[in-house]
Design an enzyme around this catalytic site. Structure first.
Site, mmCIF file in Angstrom:
data_model
loop_
_atom_site.group_PDB
_atom_site.id
_atom_site.type_symbol
_atom_site.label_atom_id
_atom_site.label_comp_id
_atom_site.label_asym_id
_atom_site.label_seq_id
_atom_site.Cartn_x
_atom_site.Cartn_y
_atom_site.Cartn_z
ATOM 1 N N SER A 189 0.719 -1.138 -0.025
ATOM 2 C CA SER A 189 0.040 -0.048 0.263
ATOM 3 C C SER A 189 0.864 1.189 -0.092
ATOM 4 C CB SER A 189 -0.907 0.144 1.268
ATOM 5 O OG SER A 189 -1.598 1.261 1.449
ATOM 6 N N TYR A 202 -1.614 -1.051 10.701
ATOM 7 C CA TYR A 202 -1.649 -1.452 9.114
ATOM 8 C C TYR A 202 -0.627 -0.795 8.292
ATOM 9 C CZ TYR A 202 -3.838 -1.127 4.381
ATOM 10 O OH TYR A 202 -3.989 -1.522 3.126
HETATM 11 N N1 LIG Z 1 -8.733 -0.495 -1.335
HETATM 12 C C1 LIG Z 1 -7.599 0.298 -1.268
HETATM 13 O O1 LIG Z 1 -7.853 1.295 -1.124
HETATM 14 C C2 LIG Z 1 -6.507 -0.233 -0.726
HETATM 15 C C3 LIG Z 1 -5.298 0.517 -0.994
HETATM 16 C C4 LIG Z 1 -3.991 0.134 -0.771
HETATM 17 C C5 LIG Z 1 -3.854 -1.129 -0.596
HETATM 18 N N2 LIG Z 1 -4.721 -2.081 -0.408
HETATM 19 C C6 LIG Z 1 -4.663 -3.548 -0.128
HETATM 20 O O2 LIG Z 1 -5.211 -4.211 -1.270
HETATM 21 C C7 LIG Z 1 -5.559 -5.548 -0.725
HETATM 22 C C8 LIG Z 1 -6.900 -5.932 -1.039
HETATM 23 O O3 LIG Z 1 -7.730 -4.831 -0.586
HETATM 24 P P1 LIG Z 1 -9.065 -4.616 -1.161
HETATM 25 O O4 LIG Z 1 -9.662 -3.010 -0.874
HETATM 26 O O5 LIG Z 1 -9.458 -5.077 -2.315
HETATM 27 O O6 LIG Z 1 -10.370 -5.379 0.211
HETATM 28 P P2 LIG Z 1 -11.617 -5.848 0.149
HETATM 29 O O7 LIG Z 1 -12.224 -5.440 -0.917
HETATM 30 O O8 LIG Z 1 -12.260 -5.908 1.304
HETATM 31 O O9 LIG Z 1 -11.488 -7.837 -0.273
HETATM 32 C C9 LIG Z 1 -10.621 -8.316 0.593
HETATM 33 C C10 LIG Z 1 -10.837 -9.671 0.115
HETATM 34 O O10 LIG Z 1 -9.991 -10.462 0.996
HETATM 35 C C11 LIG Z 1 -10.878 -11.574 1.798
HETATM 36 N N3 LIG Z 1 -10.534 -11.635 2.968
HETATM 37 C C12 LIG Z 1 -10.524 -10.614 4.017
HETATM 38 N N4 LIG Z 1 -10.085 -10.901 5.323
HETATM 39 C C13 LIG Z 1 -9.715 -12.310 5.094
HETATM 40 C C14 LIG Z 1 -9.289 -13.466 5.989
HETATM 41 N N5 LIG Z 1 -8.900 -13.066 7.213
HETATM 42 N N6 LIG Z 1 -9.053 -14.593 5.415
HETATM 43 C C15 LIG Z 1 -9.324 -14.831 4.106
HETATM 44 N N7 LIG Z 1 -9.673 -13.840 3.456
HETATM 45 C C16 LIG Z 1 -10.059 -12.596 3.658
HETATM 46 C C17 LIG Z 1 -12.098 -11.057 1.388
HETATM 47 O O11 LIG Z 1 -13.110 -12.394 1.414
HETATM 48 P P3 LIG Z 1 -14.006 -13.067 2.444
HETATM 49 O O12 LIG Z 1 -14.619 -11.777 3.344
HETATM 50 O O13 LIG Z 1 -15.025 -13.798 1.785
HETATM 51 O O14 LIG Z 1 -12.916 -13.748 3.122
HETATM 52 C C18 LIG Z 1 -12.131 -10.438 0.180
HETATM 53 O O15 LIG Z 1 -12.263 -11.245 -1.016
HETATM 54 C C19 LIG Z 1 -5.161 -5.549 0.782
HETATM 55 O O16 LIG Z 1 -4.033 -6.124 1.134
HETATM 56 C C20 LIG Z 1 -5.131 -4.097 0.905
HETATM 57 O O17 LIG Z 1 -4.334 -3.755 2.363
HETATM 58 C C21 LIG Z 1 -6.083 -1.625 -0.792
#
Ligand SMILES: NC(=O)c1ccc[n+]([C@@H]2O[C@H](COP(=O)([O-])OP(=O)(O)OC[C@H]3O[C@@H](n4cnc5c(N)ncnc54)[C@H](OP(=O)(O)O)[C@@H]3O)[C@@H](O)[C@H]2O)c1
Length: 312
Positions: A189, A202
Site C-alpha cells: 500500500s 496497518y
Molecule cells: N482498497 C484500497 O484502497 C487499498 C489501498 C492500498 C492497499 N490495499 C490492499 O489491497 C488488498 C486488497 O484490498 P481490497 O481493498 O481489495 O479489500 P476488500 O475489497 O475488502 O477484499 C478483501 C478480500 O480478502 C478476503 N479476506 C478478507 N479477510 C480475510 C481473511 N482473514 N482470510 C481470508 N480472506 C480474507 C475477502 O473475502 P472474504 O470476506 O470472503 O474472506 C475479500 O475477498 C489488501 O491487502 C489491502 O491492504 C487496498
C-alpha cells in the site's frame, strides 16, 4: 574587473550543467512514464509462466479483479478467501465468463494453522503467478492504545497482512525456482511507503510487505522470478469504504488492468498513473507537512466515525 571574469565563466558552466542535468532527468522520467503507463507490458503475465495463478483474498475488490484479469489471460485460477459461498459464486462467474478451470480453498488468514490445508490444495499444480493480496485494516483510524480489542487486532493484522505473504511465498516459490520462472505480486500500500498515523499497525504491516518484496526480488530475479511490490493509494473497495470510483480512486478493475501492465517493468509500482503522480508529489513534501496533513485527515475521519456510531 578582470578577476571577476573567470568566476562568471565558472558560474555559467555550473548553471548550464544544472539545466542540462535537470533536462536529462525530466526527459528520462517522461520516457519512463510513457513506457510504463502509455505502452506497458501487456505480455508480462500469462499462462507462459505456468498454468495456474493463485490469488489470496480473491472474492472481492482488488483480489477478485486480479483473479478475473488472470483468467481473462487464459490462466487457471486458485481462489483463496474465508467464505465458501462467496468462493463458489466467484468461481462459477470466472468459469462461465473466461472458460478456465478454477479451484477454491476456504481459509481464514487470521489463523496460523491453515497452511497445511493450502499446501494440500495446491499440490501438483504448476503455479506461474502468486498474488499475495489478502489484507485487512482498522474499522476506523484510531490511536494505538484505543484500538478496540487491541491484542486480538494486533494478532489478526500481523497474521493476515504479514504472515500470509511469507507463508504463501514459502509454499509457492520453491517450484517456481525449480522451473526458473514465476511472478509474485505482493499487494502492499502507499501507506507502507509513507507512514500513516492512526492506522499505525496497518501502515507498518504494509511497510513489511514492501521491504519483503524488494529484498525477495533482489534475491530471486537472477533465477527467473519477478517479485513486485504494489503500492496503491485509494481504490474503490469495501476495505477502503469507497463505493463510487472516481478519477483518483479507481475501481478495482481499472486499477488491476493498469497495474498488471507494469509487471516486468517496475519491481515497485503504484499501479495506476494518478497514484504514481500522487506518490511523486508526496515524496517531495517536508515530513512535518506530510504528517500534519495525514494526521489531520485521519483525525477528522475518526471523529466522523465516532460521531456516527455515537462512541464519544
Ligand atoms: N482498497 C484500497 O484502497 C487499498 C489501498 C492500498 C492497499 N490495499 C490492499 O489491497 C488488498 C486488497 O484490498 P481490497 O481493498 O481489495 O479489500 P476488500 O475489497 O475488502 O477484499 C478483501 C478480500 O480478502 C478476503 N479476506 C478478507 N479477510 C480475510 C481473511 N482473514 N482470510 C481470508 N480472506 C480474507 C475477502 O473475502 P472474504 O470476506 O470472503 O474472506 C475479500 O475477498 C489488501 O491487502 C489491502 O491492504 C487496498
Amino acid at each position: 574587473m578582470e578577476s571577476l571574469l573567470p568566476a562568471a565563466g565558472f558560474l555559467y558552466w555550473v548553471g548550464a550543467g544544472t539545466v542540462a542535468y535537470l533536462a536529462l532527468r525530466i526527459s528520462y522520467s517522461l520516457f519512463t512514464a510513457f513506457r510504463v503507463w502509455g505502452v506497458g507490458n501487456e505480455a508480462g503475465v500469462g499462462p507462459g509462466l505456468g498454468e495456474w495463478a493463485v490469488v489470496t483474498g480473491s472474492t472481492d475488490g482488488i483480489g477478485k479483479s486480479y483473479a478475473e484479469e488472470l483468467a481473462k489471460r487464459g490462466m487457471k485460477v486458485v481462489l483463496i478467501s474465508r467464505s465458501q459461498d462467496k468462493l463458489n459464486q466467484v468461481s462459477s462467474e470466472i468459469k462461465e465468463k473466461f472458460k478456465v478451470e478454477t479451484r477454491t480453498i476456504a481459509v481464514d488468514f487470521a489463523s496460523e494453522d491453515i497452511y497445511d490445508k493450502i499446501k494440500t490444495g495446491l499440490a501438483g499444480l504448476e503455479i506461474g503467478v502468486l498474488v499475495n493480496n489478502v489484507g485487512m485494516s482498522y474499522e476506523y483510524p484510531e490511536y494505538f492504545l484505543d484500538i478496540p480489542d487491541l491484542d486480538n487486532t494486533i494478532k489478526k493484522l500481523i497474521n493476515v497482512n504479514i504472515l500470509s505473504v511469507c507463508k504463501m511465498t514459502r509454499l509457492v516459490l520453491p517450484r517456481m525456482v525449480e522451473r526458473s520462472k514465476g511472478v509474485i505480486l505482493n499487494i502492499s500500500s502507499a501507506s507502507g511507503v509513507l507512514p500513516v498515523p492512526l492506522l499505525t499497525i496497518y501502515s507498518a504491516t504494509k511497510a513489511f510487505v514492501d521491504f519483503f518484496s524488494q529484498c525477495l526480488h533482489e534475491e530471486y530475479k537472477s533465477k527467473g522470478i519477478f517479485v513486485q511490490s504494489v503500492l496503491p493509494y485509494y481504490v474503490a473497495t469495501k476495505l477502503a469504504k469507497i463505493r463510487k470510483p472516481t478519477f483518483d480512486k479507481p475501481s478495482s478493475e481499472t486499477f488491476v488492468k493498469s497495474a498488471i501492465k507494469t509487471v516486468g517493468l517496475q519491481s515497485r509500482t503504484n499501479g495506476y498513473p494518478i497514484h504514481s503522480l500522487t506518490s511523486s508529489i508526496s515524496s517531495i513534501l517536508p515530513s512535518w507537512i506530510y504528517f500534519k496533513i495525514a494526521m489531520g485527515l485521519n483525525k477528522s475521519t475518526r471523529a466522523r466515525y465516532l460521531k456516527k456510531t455515537k462512541k464519544n
